[in-house]
Motif scaffolding. Structure first.
Motif, short mmCIF file in Angstrom:
data_model
loop_
_atom_site.label_atom_id
_atom_site.label_comp_id
_atom_site.label_asym_id
_atom_site.label_seq_id
_atom_site.Cartn_x
_atom_site.Cartn_y
_atom_site.Cartn_z
N VAL A 113 -23.29 -11.27 -0.95
CA VAL A 113 -22.76 -10.03 -0.63
C VAL A 113 -21.13 -9.55 -1.08
O VAL A 113 -21.05 -8.58 -1.45
CB VAL A 113 -22.87 -9.99 0.95
CG1 VAL A 113 -22.22 -8.73 1.45
CG2 VAL A 113 -24.06 -10.11 1.40
N PHE A 114 -20.58 -10.48 -0.96
CA PHE A 114 -19.14 -10.21 -1.47
C PHE A 114 -18.86 -9.99 -2.91
O PHE A 114 -18.41 -9.03 -3.47
CB PHE A 114 -18.07 -11.47 -0.89
CG PHE A 114 -17.75 -11.45 0.34
CD1 PHE A 114 -17.78 -10.46 1.08
CD2 PHE A 114 -17.47 -12.79 1.09
CE1 PHE A 114 -17.59 -10.71 2.43
CE2 PHE A 114 -17.26 -12.95 2.23
CZ PHE A 114 -17.25 -11.92 3.09
N SER A 115 -19.83 -10.77 -3.76
CA SER A 115 -20.07 -10.45 -5.24
C SER A 115 -20.27 -9.08 -5.10
O SER A 115 -20.00 -8.15 -6.30
CB SER A 115 -20.95 -11.43 -5.81
OG SER A 115 -21.05 -11.22 -7.13
N LEU A 116 -21.65 -8.60 -4.63
CA LEU A 116 -22.11 -7.11 -4.94
C LEU A 116 -21.08 -6.24 -4.49
O LEU A 116 -20.82 -5.05 -5.02
CB LEU A 116 -23.38 -6.97 -4.04
CG LEU A 116 -24.61 -7.65 -4.25
CD1 LEU A 116 -25.66 -7.52 -3.21
CD2 LEU A 116 -24.96 -6.95 -5.55
N ALA A 117 -20.21 -6.44 -3.14
CA ALA A 117 -19.18 -5.52 -2.84
C ALA A 117 -18.11 -5.43 -4.04
O ALA A 117 -17.46 -4.28 -4.01
CB ALA A 117 -18.54 -5.90 -1.53
N ARG A 118 -17.70 -6.36 -4.76
CA ARG A 118 -16.71 -6.47 -5.59
C ARG A 118 -17.17 -5.65 -6.70
O ARG A 118 -16.36 -4.79 -7.32
CB ARG A 118 -16.11 -7.88 -5.98
CG ARG A 118 -15.05 -7.58 -6.95
CD ARG A 118 -14.53 -9.20 -7.73
NE ARG A 118 -13.49 -9.02 -8.48
CZ ARG A 118 -13.24 -9.86 -9.43
NH1 ARG A 118 -13.75 -11.06 -9.36
NH2 ARG A 118 -12.14 -9.71 -10.38
N LEU A 119 -18.30 -5.87 -7.36
CA LEU A 119 -18.78 -5.15 -8.56
C LEU A 119 -19.06 -3.71 -8.26
O LEU A 119 -19.17 -3.00 -9.15
CB LEU A 119 -20.11 -5.91 -8.96
CG LEU A 119 -19.91 -7.42 -9.55
CD1 LEU A 119 -21.36 -8.07 -9.79
CD2 LEU A 119 -19.01 -7.43 -10.61
N TYR A 120 -19.58 -3.69 -6.97
CA TYR A 120 -19.90 -2.03 -6.65
C TYR A 120 -19.05 -1.13 -7.21
O TYR A 120 -19.36 0.10 -7.65
CB TYR A 120 -20.29 -1.90 -5.50
CG TYR A 120 -20.90 -0.75 -4.86
CD1 TYR A 120 -22.24 -0.67 -4.53
CD2 TYR A 120 -20.13 0.61 -4.64
CE1 TYR A 120 -22.76 0.69 -4.45
CE2 TYR A 120 -20.81 1.74 -4.47
CZ TYR A 120 -22.19 1.79 -4.16
OH TYR A 120 -22.90 2.83 -3.89
N VAL A 121 -17.67 -1.35 -7.01
CA VAL A 121 -16.58 -0.46 -7.22
C VAL A 121 -16.54 0.00 -8.62
O VAL A 121 -16.15 0.94 -9.15
CB VAL A 121 -15.20 -0.80 -6.79
CG1 VAL A 121 -15.42 -1.24 -5.24
CG2 VAL A 121 -14.79 -2.23 -7.49
N SER A 122 -16.93 -0.90 -9.74
CA SER A 122 -16.83 -0.80 -11.11
C SER A 122 -18.18 -0.41 -11.93
O SER A 122 -18.09 -0.23 -13.15
CB SER A 122 -16.18 -1.99 -11.60
OG SER A 122 -16.64 -3.13 -11.46
N ARG A 123 -19.25 -0.76 -11.29
CA ARG A 123 -20.57 -0.49 -11.99
C ARG A 123 -21.06 0.65 -11.44
O ARG A 123 -21.05 1.22 -10.14
CB ARG A 123 -21.37 -1.83 -11.45
CG ARG A 123 -20.56 -3.02 -11.78
CD ARG A 123 -20.56 -3.24 -13.45
NE ARG A 123 -19.79 -4.58 -13.56
CZ ARG A 123 -20.45 -5.89 -13.77
NH1 ARG A 123 -21.66 -5.85 -13.42
NH2 ARG A 123 -19.64 -6.78 -14.22
N PRO A 124 -22.25 1.19 -12.38
CA PRO A 124 -23.02 2.51 -11.90
C PRO A 124 -23.98 2.00 -10.58
O PRO A 124 -24.49 0.84 -10.68
CB PRO A 124 -23.79 2.69 -13.12
CG PRO A 124 -22.99 1.83 -14.16
CD PRO A 124 -22.33 0.69 -13.65
#
Length: 442
Positions: free
Chosen positions: A137-148
């Motif tokens: 979940v934390f990985s998704l939350a981090r990547l969300y800000v920079s990925r489409p």
């Protein structure tokens, strides 16, 4: 202690197994290899109108898996009572309780305890699995800000459904609480997906479920974050007053890190858009004070955090909404600082949405300050962005900027007219369809 006769003992042994008298007779016939015993005869033994013979007691001991001596002693007690002329009534429940349980009854009782022990041990997850789920979940939350969003949607949905499935099973209470927090965070990320795609009704549905998870887990940090998400949804759905209410409600929950700064910043921005200059100015001061006194408590990643660059970007938008020359200058300063911080951040921590929002605030700020060259440079960065990185909120900002450039003071400027047409063209080309395309005919 009262002695137990053969009738009470046989009735107790049968009750332990939950058998009828006929069932006892059938089991007896199997043991003896004949079919002479009947349920009625077993009833006579229990009423002590007849006392089973030594041979019969032997087969009954086999049926009930008890020591034959136990039945012999009970039969002796019944015979002595008869010889002494004592009354031989139908055995009472108290008489039956005095009879010792059979080995079969003890085994059945132990089996029930074993089944409950297996029920306790039957978990569909453990601490390690929950920890791994949190890490994802934390990985998704981090990547969300920079990925489409298109790259993140499937992963968020799949992990959220996995958390739901686990919660429908069984875990230890602490793991259940942790899973509710995880599910709440994933629902919040799902709300962000809908928010970025402009579906505010679905976004709020996910946010309500996230709130239910926060309540179930009794987790103030999640409560504060969910209220922030609901404030965002209301703001972009055109209801800044409700957005401010959600932000204020979230501030009632003590939460570590930057949660408080986020909520006050959301309140300030919403109040400025609602036309409450005094409220917005007061909230801005509280946000600045909260930023000054932040402690380094280990910031949450990506969408769960509120880094300094994002704090400045929100402050810039608020100052810009207040509109006077002093606030416009402050807006340019905050937005420019946010852009610099985002450009210097690691690629995975660089919020594409906030970076473009800060650029658009700089466009508006420079236009209000009369610096068209600087405004055009900032605008070009946004218009040249890949369409997948232009969220619904960025498209709405672009549309609003196009409306601003149609104001009287810009009429007659071919350069501003060109910028306005570029904005309208980009906003139109990146707009999402209202519905999914129909399935092809087969």
């Amino acid at each position: 202690m009262a002695e137990t006769g053969i009738g009470a003992l046989l009735a107790q042994l049968r009750d332990d197994l939950g058998w009828s008298q006929q069932r006892v007779a059938e089991e007896y016939n199997k043991a003896e290899g004949r079919s002479a015993m009947t349920g009625k005869e077993i009833g006579r033994y229990e009423r002590e109108s007849r006392v089973p013979t030594s041979r019969t007691r032997g087969f009954l001991a086999v049926v009930f898996e008890v020591d034959p001596l136990t039945l012999d002693r009970a039969a002796g007690i019944t015979k002595r009572r008869k010889a002494e002329g004592q009354s031989l009534n139908v055995p009472t429940p108290r008489d039956r309780l005095l009879a010792p349980p059979s080995r079969r009854a003890l085994a059945a009782d132990a089996s029930a305890s074993a089944r409950f022990s297996r029920f306790i041990a039957s978990r569909n997850t453990d601490a390690c699995a929950v920890e791994q789920l949190d890490a994802e979940v934390f990985s998704l939350a981090r990547l969300y800000v920079s990925r489409p969003v298109s790259e993140m949607y499937a992963g968020i949905r799949g992990l959220r459904d996995e958390a739901f499935d686990l919660l429908r099973g069984r875990q230890r209470p602490r793991q259940t609480s942790d899973l509710y927090v995880t599910a709440g965070r994933l629902c919040g990320l799902s709300a962000h997906v809908c928010l970025d795609l402009g579906d505010y009704a679905c976004a709020m549905t996910h946010a309500r479920t996230a709130w239910a998870c926060a309540e179930e887990a009794d987790h103030n940090g999640l409560r504060a974050w969910v209220r922030a998400v609901q404030s965002l949804i209301s703001f972009w759905d055109g209801d800044p007053r409700t957005a401010a209410d959600f932000a204020r409600a979230g501030q009632s929950f003590p939460a570590p890190g930057t949660a408080g700064v986020r909520l006050v910043s959301l309140e300030a921005r919403a109040l400025s858009m609602a036309g409450d200059r005094d409220g917005a100015t007061a909230a801005l001061r509280r946000a600045e004070h909260a930023r000054d006194y932040l402690r380094n408590e280990g910031e949450m990643p990506g969408m769960f955090g509120f880094p300094h660059a994002k704090q400045l970007a929100y402050a810039g938008t608020t100052h810009l909404s207040l509109g006077d020359s002093g606030n416009v200058r402050q807006a340019i300063t905050c937005a420019a600082a946010a852009v610099d911080l985002y450009r210097g951040a690691a690629a995975d921590d660089r919020s594409t949405g906030d970076l473009r929002a800060a650029h658009l605030d700089l466009v508006r700020g420079h236009m209000l300050a009369g610096d068209v060259d600087a405004a055009e440079a900032m605008l070009t960065f946004v218009l040249d962005s890949p369409p997948a990185l232009l969220s619904a909120s960025i498209r709405r900002r672009l549309s609003g900027l196009a409306d601003d450039l149609a104001a009287t003071q810009y009429r007659g400027s071919s350069r501003v007219a060109h910028l306005r047409e570029r904005i309208k063209s980009t906003a139109a080309s990146t707009a999402l369809p209202a519905n999914d395309p129909p399935e092809p005919m087969t």
